[in-house]
Enzyme design. Structure first.
Site, mmCIF file in Angstrom:
data_model
loop_
_atom_site.group_PDB
_atom_site.id
_atom_site.type_symbol
_atom_site.label_atom_id
_atom_site.label_comp_id
_atom_site.label_asym_id
_atom_site.label_seq_id
_atom_site.Cartn_x
_atom_site.Cartn_y
_atom_site.Cartn_z
ATOM 1 N N GLU A 105 0.864 -1.189 0.000
ATOM 2 C CA GLU A 105 0.000 0.000 0.000
ATOM 3 C C GLU A 105 0.893 1.228 0.000
ATOM 4 O O GLU A 105 2.128 1.112 0.012
ATOM 5 C CB GLU A 105 -0.949 -0.014 1.216
ATOM 6 N N HIS B 8 -8.759 9.533 4.341
ATOM 7 C CA HIS B 8 -8.475 8.467 3.368
ATOM 8 C C HIS B 8 -8.783 9.013 1.983
ATOM 9 O O HIS B 8 -9.847 9.610 1.770
ATOM 10 C CB HIS B 8 -9.326 7.233 3.660
ATOM 11 N N ARG C 113 -0.450 8.762 2.145
ATOM 12 C CA ARG C 113 -1.899 8.969 2.076
ATOM 13 C C ARG C 113 -2.300 10.443 2.089
ATOM 14 O O ARG C 113 -3.228 10.851 1.395
ATOM 15 C CB ARG C 113 -2.496 8.255 3.287
ATOM 16 N N HIS D 152 -10.810 9.490 8.253
ATOM 17 C CA HIS D 152 -10.572 8.047 8.359
ATOM 18 C C HIS D 152 -9.924 7.636 9.679
ATOM 19 O O HIS D 152 -10.339 6.661 10.287
ATOM 20 C CB HIS D 152 -9.668 7.643 7.193
ATOM 21 N N ARG E 94 -0.310 8.494 9.471
ATOM 22 C CA ARG E 94 -0.123 7.052 9.696
ATOM 23 C C ARG E 94 0.191 6.319 8.398
ATOM 24 O O ARG E 94 -0.463 6.532 7.375
ATOM 25 C CB ARG E 94 -1.400 6.458 10.311
HETATM 26 C C1 SIN Z 1 -7.491 0.657 3.477
HETATM 27 O O1 SIN Z 1 -7.791 -0.513 3.288
HETATM 28 O O2 SIN Z 1 -7.234 1.444 2.580
HETATM 29 C C2 SIN Z 1 -7.449 1.162 4.878
HETATM 30 C C3 SIN Z 1 -6.298 0.621 5.571
HETATM 31 C C4 SIN Z 1 -5.807 1.576 6.599
HETATM 32 O O3 SIN Z 1 -6.493 2.523 6.951
HETATM 33 O O4 SIN Z 1 -4.670 1.424 7.024
#
Ligand code: SIN
Length: 550
Positions: free
Chosen positions: A118, A239, A285, A357, A392
């Protein structure tokens, strides 16, 4: 609702941090886990993408540490991040032993654990379960493990409405029924050696959030009301990709889609992330969220204030080029939700925009969950250890719950505080009238809308001050009801949201720089000379923000 008069340890919240702590505490005492709805209803349950963990030895752990520190934009408290990444593998192995099942190669269930990537991770290290239902699997397995433990009891549909402090220490908590058919609204006081707040975040403070309705910041507000310090409250993570369809909830479209190769496109069909960051769609993010906000509002960085709204220009996630990926198998939950709205990840562009988020700030704790108030501990999203700094790293939160839930429980055991009976019962409450309940709903909706408009992704002094004026008006109306001895679940939630909003607004006004998730249009640069520090809210009960280096 439970009518126990005392228990060794009271845990508020049944997400990953609360349940992991309960399992640890039950080795040495009786535990009551209090949760506002059913055990399954927590932020943990809705976590999709996965749990980041470095299972491949020292080098892997060192890289996870660097990624966590880099994402946090200069103010990650390194000892907390070291604890997270180095204890994480043990906690995840333990969880697997207790019954959690993560996705593996092949169909036998015995293959290698599958790992995805990610944003801002230097390599694939994110474990997932049932494709995109990782939180649900962790919640299921931990709850099942805790439920068979004789020393753990659950009080579902129950709220903690107050913490009782005597001689500077938390000694008891007031509980009230939170269910739709609440039989007995009278609160009841329970004495306890210590209280752990693991009640998650406060996404409901904003009108646009990926969080479930229960995420109203109750634990954070209770701690603040009892006199505990909060930290880093200006850092709310937005998010980047929540579904953006009129009249449809802001359903999370996991970052794992971008981990598997999804593109972001603006309303001209351009892959715009190349203008914002070399890591493109896998940039940190906060960078991706702001880029979407700017593209969506069709504005230059300088001219934008506030947060994107439903009538913003549409930004899309695009997976149509990923022909070798079985998208429906990899993302079954997201695919099913989108199908209800006529969308197919393999065929359609998916409209997205950011939503609140995750709160990086929270109740200030040391590395072992101790707050500034003796007898009160905190872990998980409700707490602020400094582990996330200003932003985060994706999928670090479930790991945080496991690691710091266990650590907080260990310090509660080590501190071994005695039971001190509270000398008065909980005060009685009067129910709200139908009109008063409607007023509370209006106040909540106004607060949420003003927080989104004035304290969202892109902030500046003038809008933050407008937000503060709106919050103070809301707080004053709620206080009037409370002063009449009135109480209801929604009034308690509204007061919690208002208190959390107050701390966010003050902290965001005080940090006159931009860092991580906190972006000020009027101070668009990072100011390391002044702000390589954490903010502390309400030290000594004063509603002012101090900054200190950790
Ligand atoms: C997501 O699945 O994008 C959320 C995961 C997260 O907030 O770390």
């Amino acid at each position: 609702m439970t009518k126990l008069s005392q228990v060794d340890f009271l845990v508020m919240g049944a997400g990953v941090a609360g349940l992991r702590a309960a399992v640890e505490l039950a080795r040495h005492g009786d535990v009551l886990v209090v949760t506002k709805e059913s055990v399954a209803e927590s932020n943990t349950h809705y976590a999709q993408g996965g749990i980041a963990v470095a299972m491949e030895g020292d080098e892997d752990v060192a890289l996870h540490l660097e990624d966590t520190v880099n994402a946090g934009d200069g103010i990650v408290y390194r000892p907390a991040a070291e604890a997270l990444v180095s204890e994480g593998p043990l906690r995840v192995a333990e969880l697997i032993e207790w019954g959690a099942s993560f996705d593996r190669e092949g169909d036998t269930g015995a293959g290698e654990l599958l790992r995805t990537r990610e944003g801002a991770h230097s390599l694939p290290r994110i474990l997932h379960a049932n494709g995109d239902a990782t939180g649900a699997e962790i919640s299921r397995s931990l709850a099942a493990f805790a439920h068979v433990h004789k020393r753990i009891r659950f009080a579902e549909w129950t709220m903690v409405t107050g913490l009782v402090v005597a001689d500077g220490r938390v000694i008891a908590a007031d509980l009230a029924s939170a269910g739709p058919l609440a039989g007995d609204p009278k609160p009841h006081r329970i004495n306890t050696r210590s209280v752990l707040i693991a009640a998650g975040g406060a996404g409901q403070v904003y009108s646009d959030t990926t969080n479930p309705a229960v995420a109203t910041g109750d634990g954070i507000a209770l701690a603040a009301q009892a006199g505990a310090e909060l930290a880093d409250m200006e850092f709310y993570q937005f998010h980047p990709t929540a579904l953006s369809l009129p009249g449809v909830p802001r359903f999370l479209i996991s970052e794992a889609l971008r981990g598997e190769g999804a593109y972001l496109r603006n309303d001209r069909g351009e892959r715009f992330m190349e203008r914002y960051h070399p890591l493109l769609e896998l940039a940190p993010r906060d960078v991706v969220a702001r880029a979407i906000a700017r593209e969506g509002m069709g504005a230059t960085p300088d001219s934008v204030s506030g947060s994107p709204s439903a009538d913003s220009r549409v930004v899309h996630l695009d997976m149509r080029h990923l022909r070798n990926l079985n998208i429906r198998d990899r993302f079954p939950g997201i695919s099913a939700f989108l199908a209800q709205h006529g969308l197919d990840l393999a065929r359609d562009l998916i409209p997205v925009r950011p939503a609140a988020h995750y709160l990086m700030g929270g109740i200030k704790t040391d590395l072992d969950g101790r707050t500034s108030l003796p007898g009160l501990y905190a872990a998980g999203e409700a707490a602020c250890t400094g582990v996330h700094g200003a932003n985060r790293l994706a999928s670090n939160s479930l790991l945080e719950g496991l690691v710091f839930g266990a650590r907080a429980a260990q310090s509660m055991l080590a501190d071994s505080l005695p039971l001190v009976p509270a000398d008065a019962p909980a005060a009685d409450h009067k129910p709200l009238s139908v009109n008063e309940e409607a007023l509370v709903e209006d106040l909540i909706a106004n607060l949420q809308a003003s927080m989104w408009a004035y304290a969202g992704l892109l902030r500046q002094e003038s809008t933050l001050r407008e937000g503060l004026a709106a919050q103070e008006a809301c707080g004053a109306s709620l206080a009037k009801l409370a002063e009449q001895g009135k109480s209801s679940r929604r009034l308690a939630e509204a007061q919690a949201m208002s208190r959390v909003a107050h701390a966010i607004l003050h902290s965001a006004l005080a940090r006159t720089e931009s860092r991580g998730a906190h972006f000020r249009n009027d101070f668009p640069k990072r100011d390391d000379a002044q702000f390589l520090k954490h903010s502390i809210f309400a030290r000594g009960g004063e509603a002012q923000v101090l900054f200190e280096a950790w």
